[in-house]
Design a protein around this motif. Structure first.
Motif, PDB file in Angstrom:
ATOM      1  N   SER A 101     -10.776  -0.683   5.400  1.00 56.58           N
ATOM      2  CA  SER A 101     -10.572  -1.813   6.322  1.00 56.58           C
ATOM      3  C   SER A 101     -11.076  -1.393   7.706  1.00 56.58           C
ATOM      4  O   SER A 101     -11.331  -0.211   7.954  1.00 56.58           O
ATOM      5  CB  SER A 101      -9.088  -2.165   6.392  1.00 56.58           C
ATOM      6  OG  SER A 101      -8.389  -1.102   7.009  1.00 56.58           O
ATOM      7  N   HIS A 140      -5.212   0.073  -1.842  1.00 51.88           N
ATOM      8  CA  HIS A 140      -5.485  -1.244  -1.277  1.00 51.88           C
ATOM      9  C   HIS A 140      -5.138  -2.296  -2.324  1.00 51.88           C
ATOM     10  O   HIS A 140      -5.174  -2.020  -3.518  1.00 51.88           O
ATOM     11  CB  HIS A 140      -6.964  -1.370  -0.907  1.00 51.88           C
ATOM     12  CG  HIS A 140      -7.280  -0.927   0.492  1.00 51.88           C
ATOM     13  ND1 HIS A 140      -8.518  -1.051   1.053  1.00 51.88           N
ATOM     14  CD2 HIS A 140      -6.491  -0.359   1.456  1.00 51.88           C
ATOM     15  CE1 HIS A 140      -8.493  -0.581   2.298  1.00 51.88           C
ATOM     16  NE2 HIS A 140      -7.285  -0.147   2.565  1.00 51.88           N
ATOM     17  N   ASP A 188      -8.725   1.141   8.947  1.00 49.86           N
ATOM     18  CA  ASP A 188      -8.928   2.477   8.344  1.00 49.86           C
ATOM     19  C   ASP A 188     -10.053   3.217   9.061  1.00 49.86           C
ATOM     20  O   ASP A 188      -9.960   4.420   9.315  1.00 49.86           O
ATOM     21  CB  ASP A 188      -9.320   2.362   6.862  1.00 49.86           C
ATOM     22  CG  ASP A 188      -8.197   1.823   5.995  1.00 49.86           C
ATOM     23  OD1 ASP A 188      -7.030   1.980   6.380  1.00 49.86           O
ATOM     24  OD2 ASP A 188      -8.501   1.250   4.929  1.00 49.86           O
ATOM     25  N   HIS A 215      -5.095   6.438   0.002  1.00 49.38           N
ATOM     26  CA  HIS A 215      -4.144   5.324   0.004  1.00 49.38           C
ATOM     27  C   HIS A 215      -4.679   4.183  -0.834  1.00 49.38           C
ATOM     28  O   HIS A 215      -5.858   4.139  -1.164  1.00 49.38           O
ATOM     29  CB  HIS A 215      -3.729   4.897   1.426  1.00 49.38           C
ATOM     30  CG  HIS A 215      -4.756   4.155   2.209  1.00 49.38           C
ATOM     31  ND1 HIS A 215      -5.773   4.770   2.905  1.00 49.38           N
ATOM     32  CD2 HIS A 215      -4.919   2.820   2.432  1.00 49.38           C
ATOM     33  CE1 HIS A 215      -6.502   3.861   3.525  1.00 49.38           C
ATOM     34  NE2 HIS A 215      -6.028   2.655   3.247  1.00 49.38           N
ATOM     35  N   GLU A 221       0.838  -1.197   0.000  1.00 50.94           N
ATOM     36  CA  GLU A 221       0.000   0.000   0.000  1.00 50.94           C
ATOM     37  C   GLU A 221       0.876   1.252   0.000  1.00 50.94           C
ATOM     38  O   GLU A 221       1.986   1.247   0.541  1.00 50.94           O
ATOM     39  CB  GLU A 221      -0.900   0.003   1.243  1.00 50.94           C
ATOM     40  CG  GLU A 221      -1.877  -1.151   1.235  1.00 50.94           C
ATOM     41  CD  GLU A 221      -2.893  -1.094   2.381  1.00 50.94           C
ATOM     42  OE1 GLU A 221      -2.903  -0.115   3.156  1.00 50.94           O
ATOM     43  OE2 GLU A 221      -3.691  -2.048   2.491  1.00 50.94           O
TER      44      GLU A 221
HETATM   45 ZN    ZN Z   1      -6.627   0.943   4.124  1.00 43.98          ZN
END
Ligand code: ZN
Length: 168
Positions: free
Chosen positions: A110, A103, A113, A101, A40
């Motif tokens: 997520s 993935h 996150d 960002h 990432e």
């Molecule tokens: Zn993430």
């Protein structure tokens, strides 16, 4: 929920992110390159707030703020990285208008996150780019997530994300 709070939420969720096409293309290229298709990568989006519009002028990659930011395969920033970020904002006379960002697969946030917003401020906008930004990425490919406070987010995908990300 009070009517006033509902109105506040509605205003927050009508926020738009506006980016020059060249900034979008450069940003996606940069994230793709830094992640190398295997990890990432991310960045803070800098620019200015103008009512409901968050105008992106440039970005600061996480690994420029903290060399170890991507080492674990996902993003972790040190406290020192934030000190550098605020210094850069003041130097450029810009504010953080969001973050982005990548993935490995889909653009959904997520659990981590959602629990750890990069900026814990209601209205903060976080974009997630799928497939480590490989291939052509358009605004309809990403998710746009608006922080509501208290670890709650409103997320937009596909056409709904595209409507909120304007390339100019
Ligand atoms: Zn993430």
């Amino acid at each position: 929920m009070s009517r006033r709070f509902m109105k506040f939420c509605k205003a927050m969720n009508s926020q738009l992110l506006e980016l020059p096409e060249s900034v979008w293309a450069g940003l996606i290229d940069d994230l793709r390159r830094r992640g190398g298709g295997i990890r990432e990568a991310g960045a803070f989006l800098l620019g200015e707030l103008n009512g409901a519009t968050r105008r992106v002028r440039t970005w600061i990659p996480y690994d420029d703020l903290d060399a170890g930011a991507l080492a674990q395969g996902y993003v972790r920033l040190s406290t020192a990285a934030f000190t550098k970020l605020w210094a850069k904002c003041s130097e450029l006379e810009m504010v953080v208008v969001g973050d982005i960002h990548t993935h490995p697969k889909g653009p959904r946030q997520s659990m981590s996150d959602m629990a750890n917003p990069m900026i814990s401020q209601a209205g903060h906008v976080a974009l997630i780019v799928p497939n480590y930004a490989q291939g052509k990425v358009t605004p309809s490919d990403v998710s746009l997530n608006i922080y509501q406070g208290a670890k709650q987010w409103n997320s937009f995908f596909g056409h709904d994300a595209q409507r909120r990300i304007q390339l100019v």
